[in-house]
Design a protein around this motif. Structure first.
Motif, PDB file in Angstrom:
ATOM      1  N   ALA A  82       0.830  -1.208   0.000  1.00 61.46           N
ATOM      2  CA  ALA A  82       0.000   0.000   0.000  1.00 61.46           C
ATOM      3  C   ALA A  82       0.864   1.258   0.000  1.00 61.46           C
ATOM      4  O   ALA A  82       0.557   2.227  -0.707  1.00 61.46           O
ATOM      5  N   ARG A  83       1.955   1.251   0.767  1.00 62.67           N
ATOM      6  CA  ARG A  83       2.858   2.413   0.815  1.00 62.67           C
ATOM      7  C   ARG A  83       3.492   2.662  -0.547  1.00 62.67           C
ATOM      8  O   ARG A  83       3.547   3.793  -1.035  1.00 62.67           O
ATOM      9  N   VAL A  84       3.928   1.586  -1.208  1.00 63.67           N
ATOM     10  CA  VAL A  84       4.569   1.725  -2.519  1.00 63.67           C
ATOM     11  C   VAL A  84       3.543   2.180  -3.565  1.00 63.67           C
ATOM     12  O   VAL A  84       3.845   3.025  -4.410  1.00 63.67           O
ATOM     13  N   ARG A  85       2.346   1.639  -3.489  1.00 62.14           N
ATOM     14  CA  ARG A  85       1.301   2.067  -4.440  1.00 62.14           C
ATOM     15  C   ARG A  85       0.991   3.546  -4.277  1.00 62.14           C
ATOM     16  O   ARG A  85       0.778   4.250  -5.262  1.00 62.14           O
ATOM     17  N   GLN A  86       0.966   4.015  -3.030  1.00 60.38           N
ATOM     18  CA  GLN A  86       0.739   5.441  -2.791  1.00 60.38           C
ATOM     19  C   GLN A  86       1.894   6.262  -3.362  1.00 60.38           C
ATOM     20  O   GLN A  86       1.682   7.323  -3.945  1.00 60.38           O
ATOM     21  N   ALA A  87       3.120   5.769  -3.220  1.00 59.72           N
ATOM     22  CA  ALA A  87       4.283   6.469  -3.777  1.00 59.72           C
ATOM     23  C   ALA A  87       4.179   6.542  -5.301  1.00 59.72           C
ATOM     24  O   ALA A  87       4.485   7.578  -5.899  1.00 59.72           O
ATOM     25  N   VAL A  88       3.732   5.459  -5.932  1.00 58.12           N
ATOM     26  CA  VAL A  88       3.553   5.446  -7.389  1.00 58.12           C
ATOM     27  C   VAL A  88       2.523   6.504  -7.793  1.00 58.12           C
ATOM     28  O   VAL A  88       2.743   7.281  -8.729  1.00 58.12           O
ATOM     29  N   LEU A  89       1.407   6.556  -7.070  1.00 56.02           N
ATOM     30  CA  LEU A  89       0.379   7.561  -7.380  1.00 56.02           C
ATOM     31  C   LEU A  89       0.914   8.974  -7.193  1.00 56.02           C
ATOM     32  O   LEU A  89       0.647   9.863  -8.011  1.00 56.02           O
ATOM     33  N   ASP A  90       1.676   9.183  -6.126  1.00 57.88           N
ATOM     34  CA  ASP A  90       2.255  10.511  -5.885  1.00 57.88           C
ATOM     35  C   ASP A  90       3.207  10.913  -7.009  1.00 57.88           C
ATOM     36  O   ASP A  90       3.201  12.065  -7.467  1.00 57.88           O
ATOM     37  N   ALA A 159       9.805   2.633  -8.481  1.00 55.46           N
ATOM     38  CA  ALA A 159       8.665   2.340  -7.599  1.00 55.46           C
ATOM     39  C   ALA A 159       7.735   1.304  -8.226  1.00 55.46           C
ATOM     40  O   ALA A 159       7.242   0.414  -7.544  1.00 55.46           O
ATOM     41  N   GLU A 160       7.526   1.399  -9.539  1.00 52.92           N
ATOM     42  CA  GLU A 160       6.673   0.413 -10.220  1.00 52.92           C
ATOM     43  C   GLU A 160       7.326  -0.965 -10.214  1.00 52.92           C
ATOM     44  O   GLU A 160       6.644  -1.980 -10.066  1.00 52.92           O
ATOM     45  N   ARG A 161       8.647  -1.015 -10.349  1.00 51.54           N
ATOM     46  CA  ARG A 161       9.350  -2.303 -10.260  1.00 51.54           C
ATOM     47  C   ARG A 161       9.211  -2.895  -8.869  1.00 51.54           C
ATOM     48  O   ARG A 161       8.978  -4.086  -8.706  1.00 51.54           O
ATOM     49  N   LEU A 162       9.374  -2.051  -7.851  1.00 44.91           N
ATOM     50  CA  LEU A 162       9.224  -2.508  -6.465  1.00 44.91           C
ATOM     51  C   LEU A 162       7.802  -2.999  -6.219  1.00 44.91           C
ATOM     52  O   LEU A 162       7.599  -4.046  -5.590  1.00 44.91           O
ATOM     53  N   GLU A 163       6.828  -2.252  -6.731  1.00 50.04           N
ATOM     54  CA  GLU A 163       5.432  -2.654  -6.575  1.00 50.04           C
ATOM     55  C   GLU A 163       5.180  -4.014  -7.217  1.00 50.04           C
ATOM     56  O   GLU A 163       4.563  -4.894  -6.605  1.00 50.04           O
TER      57      GLU A 163
END
Length: 170
Positions: A82-90, A159-163
């Protein structure tokens, strides 16, 4: 309660039954529903539906440290996703903002070029010089936007790779 649920015969003192009847009426439930609600409140719900709906609470209710640890790890993993997805959106929001700034700067640059051409034809050296200075500043601003855009795109890619990696481990 379904008719197929197990039945038990239970002897209790009359005053306890009267108190349960009164509480059931107050709570607008049958005597059986009142007894089940009170047992679940003291013992914890034991239904599979409850365990499925609240897996982390169900794990904690087992008292088994391994089950609790596994549930805690799953919860931590879900929080990380969830934290990484929020970072992607940001980051995507930042890209949209930078794109908007770049479009405005390009529009302003086109306007300046037209004004420079107009003042140049009129041989207005002072106005042309001022506009050329503005153009240099605007081009510097565009380069800064472009640099930020590249940095955000790289961060977004990471971030997308991490997600994807985290989602693959789910």
């Amino acid at each position: 309660m379904a008719r197929t649920d197990p039945q038990i015969n239970l002897r209790i003192p009359a005053d306890l039954k009267d108190a349960l009847d009164a509480e059931a009426a107050k709570n607008k439930r049958s005597l059986t529903a009142e007894v089940v609600a009170r047992l679940e409140a003291s013992l914890g719900p034991a239904t599979a539906a409850w365990a499925k709906a609240f897996p982390y609470a169900a794990a904690a209710a087992t008292g088994d440290d391994r089950v609790i640890q596994a549930a805690a790890e799953k919860l931590a993993h879900a929080n990380e996703i969830a934290r990484v997805r929020q970072a992607v959106l940001d980051l995507k929001t930042q890209l949209v903002s930078l794109d908007s700034q770049a479009m405005q700067a390009h529009h302003e640059l086109r306007r300046l070029h037209k004004e420079i051409d107009d003042f140049d034809r009129k041989k207005d050296v002072a106005a042309t010089t001022d506009l050329l200075k503005q153009r240099v500043e605007l081009e510097r601003h565009l380069r800064a936007i472009d640099s930020q855009h590249k940095q955000v795109r790289l961060a977004l890619r990471d971030a997308e790779r991490l997600e994807a990696s985290l989602a693959g481990r789910s």
